[in-house]
Scaffold this active site. Sequence first.
Site, PDB file in Angstrom:
ATOM      1  N   ASP A 123       0.944  -0.968   0.168  1.00  0.00           N
ATOM      2  CA  ASP A 123       0.020  -0.004   0.011  1.00  0.00           C
ATOM      3  C   ASP A 123       0.751   1.296  -0.144  1.00  0.00           C
ATOM      4  O   ASP A 123       0.455   2.304  -0.061  1.00  0.00           O
ATOM      5  CB  ASP A 123      -0.960  -0.049   1.178  1.00  0.00           C
ATOM      6  N   SER A 124       2.300   1.108   0.184  1.00  0.00           N
ATOM      7  CA  SER A 124       3.270   2.393  -0.115  1.00  0.00           C
ATOM      8  C   SER A 124       2.727   3.004  -1.837  1.00  0.00           C
ATOM      9  O   SER A 124       3.578   3.925  -1.932  1.00  0.00           O
ATOM     10  CB  SER A 124       4.608   1.838  -0.321  1.00  0.00           C
ATOM     11  N   ASP A 170      -0.912  -6.157  -0.049  1.00  0.00           N
ATOM     12  CA  ASP A 170      -1.463  -5.529   0.864  1.00  0.00           C
ATOM     13  C   ASP A 170      -2.708  -5.381   1.239  1.00  0.00           C
ATOM     14  O   ASP A 170      -3.505  -5.093   0.303  1.00  0.00           O
ATOM     15  CB  ASP A 170      -0.694  -4.160   0.951  1.00  0.00           C
ATOM     16  N   LYS A 176      -0.978  -9.562   2.972  1.00  0.00           N
ATOM     17  CA  LYS A 176      -0.297  -9.068   4.175  1.00  0.00           C
ATOM     18  C   LYS A 176      -1.151  -8.132   4.988  1.00  0.00           C
ATOM     19  O   LYS A 176      -1.612  -7.114   4.322  1.00  0.00           O
ATOM     20  CB  LYS A 176       1.065  -8.176   3.878  1.00  0.00           C
ATOM     21  N   GLU A 215      -1.318  -5.363   8.655  1.00  0.00           N
ATOM     22  CA  GLU A 215      -0.168  -4.833   9.681  1.00  0.00           C
ATOM     23  C   GLU A 215      -0.857  -5.162  11.140  1.00  0.00           C
ATOM     24  O   GLU A 215      -2.131  -5.096  11.464  1.00  0.00           O
ATOM     25  CB  GLU A 215      -0.232  -3.413   9.577  1.00  0.00           C
ATOM     26  N   GLU A 270       9.396  -3.781  10.387  1.00  0.00           N
ATOM     27  CA  GLU A 270       9.807  -2.353   9.821  1.00  0.00           C
ATOM     28  C   GLU A 270      10.307  -1.619  10.998  1.00  0.00           C
ATOM     29  O   GLU A 270       9.404  -1.289  11.777  1.00  0.00           O
ATOM     30  CB  GLU A 270       8.564  -1.836   8.944  1.00  0.00           C
TER      31      GLU A 270
HETATM   32  O1  KIV Z   1       3.308  -1.051   1.630  1.00  0.00           O
HETATM   33  C1  KIV Z   1       4.581  -1.388   1.600  1.00  0.00           C
HETATM   34  O2  KIV Z   1       5.376  -1.177   0.683  1.00  0.00           O
HETATM   35  C2  KIV Z   1       5.190  -1.994   2.805  1.00  0.00           C
HETATM   36  C3  KIV Z   1       6.635  -2.324   3.016  1.00  0.00           C
HETATM   37  C4  KIV Z   1       7.049  -1.002   3.659  1.00  0.00           C
HETATM   38  C5  KIV Z   1       6.784  -3.452   4.112  1.00  0.00           C
HETATM   39  O3  KIV Z   1       4.285  -2.520   3.674  1.00  0.00           O
END
Ligand code: KIV
Length: 285
Positions: free
Chosen positions: A45-46, A84, A114, A116, A183
Amino acid sequence: MARTTTRDIRAMKAAGTPIPMVTAYDYTAARLVEEAGIPMILVGDSMGQTTLGYENTIPVTVDDISSATAAVIRGSQNALIVADMPFMSYQASVEDAMRTAGRLVKEGGAQAVKLEGGAPVVETVRRLTEAGFAVMGHLGLTPQSVHQMGGYRVQGREKEAASAMIEDARALEEAGAFALVLELVPATLAQTITEQLAIPTIGIGAGVECDGQVQVLHDILGLSLDFTPRHAKKYAEVGQVIVDALNQYVGEVESRQFPGEAQTPRESGKSQSGEVTELNVANGA
Ligand code: KIV
């Protein structure tokens, strides 16, 4: 060749083989990452900051991640693709989490998802795993909680916070997570967690002792022109290469150097030198 599996990733830890991982959000990037032989790609989600221009990851939607995942799948053949779960697509209920994971796997084509957090998501990880999803955890700095954490800071520096993170890591493993992102975690704490878990830890700003490393593609390629986080190393200045190439293109358009003869179709299907060019053939000229 078949895609890397979560079993393969766990076997890499068992064999002591470091696990490289990067983000990708589109077809072209996925092809390049695949070409480099990287075994695991995160559709992170970056993408909120890197490709959508948001200030943080919070506005990213399931639709955003799902269509990015589908593009990454089209651009790759061998890598394990982890998608994500965006903010508020799993926090409110296990049912929300199931629906989100279902969309990312069924519509996006991801092999794994993934999410969090620690204790508050352990039950969700357990239920997702029981339902057949491969789940990656994410502890330390969890960017979806940036406002609650008061910024992008190293987590787990104090003794109590460190103990809580170790507990969370164990609980996520026990709930069925196949790997865990750490992280912005002090290197010694990341090493302790890595030693205590059978599943691989994938660090980002967490030291070299993690089982693997994940980085945001734009950071390590120098695609973000104005910001590189301290934990990232720029392996190239691709952003500058692109700007230089575009400046050259603009100059050649303005001076009428482009298009040249090689890029120019002719009525006869032949270039001025008489050769039948690919362009002319392709254009049916
Ligand atoms: O969204 C992302 O790129 C991430 C990484 C920073 C692990 O969650």
